[in-house]
Design a protein around this motif. Structure first.
Motif, short mmCIF file in Angstrom:
data_model
loop_
_atom_site.label_atom_id
_atom_site.label_comp_id
_atom_site.label_asym_id
_atom_site.label_seq_id
_atom_site.Cartn_x
_atom_site.Cartn_y
_atom_site.Cartn_z
N GLY A 180 0.71 -1.22 -0.30
CA GLY A 180 -0.37 0.16 0.14
C GLY A 180 0.68 1.41 0.04
O GLY A 180 0.31 1.88 0.03
N ASN A 181 2.23 1.59 -0.01
CA ASN A 181 3.23 2.79 0.17
C ASN A 181 3.60 3.04 -0.89
O ASN A 181 4.41 1.34 -1.66
CB ASN A 181 4.40 2.23 1.14
N ALA B 114 -6.48 -3.42 0.07
CA ALA B 114 -7.71 -3.88 -0.38
C ALA B 114 -8.10 -3.18 -1.72
O ALA B 114 -8.47 -3.96 -2.20
CB ALA B 114 -8.33 -3.97 0.79
N THR B 115 -8.02 -1.89 -1.71
CA THR B 115 -8.63 -1.40 -2.29
C THR B 115 -7.82 -0.83 -3.25
O THR B 115 -8.48 0.08 -4.89
CB THR B 115 -9.86 -0.26 -1.69
N GLY B 116 -6.53 -0.34 -3.23
CA GLY B 116 -6.38 1.24 -4.22
C GLY B 116 -6.41 2.23 -3.88
O GLY B 116 -6.33 3.23 -4.63
#
Length: 172
Positions: free
Chosen positions: A1-2, A57-59
């Motif tokens: 996510g980063n 999870a979703t971007g």
């Protein structure tokens, strides 16, 4: 996510790999990653977030942050230099004026924040006098400014690219 701003320096390797292998899908990765970086890492003043968080999870974008800068909203000088250099290389290799313009915006911020001695502080927005210097940021930015000069012919980039290592040698 980063997503780190530093990753822009890896994108030219994918451009090279695409040219060597014929796997044009790699260029789609470069375009997608760079578009995401331009949309989320850059602030209006040309400074950049060191990292930008996305929901794994979703971007969905969650916000800018830092690992090595003073604070999420500050301007880590080495990250700024990565942005200049990675985008200048990509702009030259791919002939993309959007990348060149973004590199110029990052360079304008970097150069406007240099102290009188010409050696960048570790973070342009860290408070208080006597902040540590970051010679790596100066060296990386020097290379990026040289690449910007190569692609734009704008002499102030060349002058700054030459000044930075001279100041690093004198000061550091």
């Amino acid at each position: 996510g980063n997503v780190l701003i530093d990753t822009l320096m890896n994108m030219p390797l994918l451009v090279w790999a695409a040219a060597q292998s014929g796997e044009r899908d790699l260029l789609d990765i470069v375009a997608g990653h760079t578009a995401t970086t331009l949309a989320h890492h850059f602030r209006d003043d040309g400074s950049v977030y060191h990292l930008f968080r996305f929901d794994p999870a979703t971007g969905a974008p969650m916000g800018g942050d830092t690992y090595q800068g003073f604070a999420p909203g500050s301007a880590w000088s080495r990250g700024q230099a990565w942005a200049i250099t990675g985008l200048a290389i990509l702009g030259a290799e791919l002939g993309d004026r959007t990348y060149v313009a973004a590199a110029e915006k990052a360079a304008a911020y970097f150069l406007s924040k240099l102290p009188d001695d010409g050696v960048p502080p570790w973070d342009f927005l860290a408070p208080g006098p006597g902040q540590p210097k970051d010679s790596s940021a100066g060296a990386i930015a020097s290379y990026g400014l040289q690449r910007l000069f190569d692609v734009t012919g704008h002499r102030p980039y060349l002058q700054a690219a030459q000044m930075l290592p001279e100041r690093l040698a004198r000061t550091c």
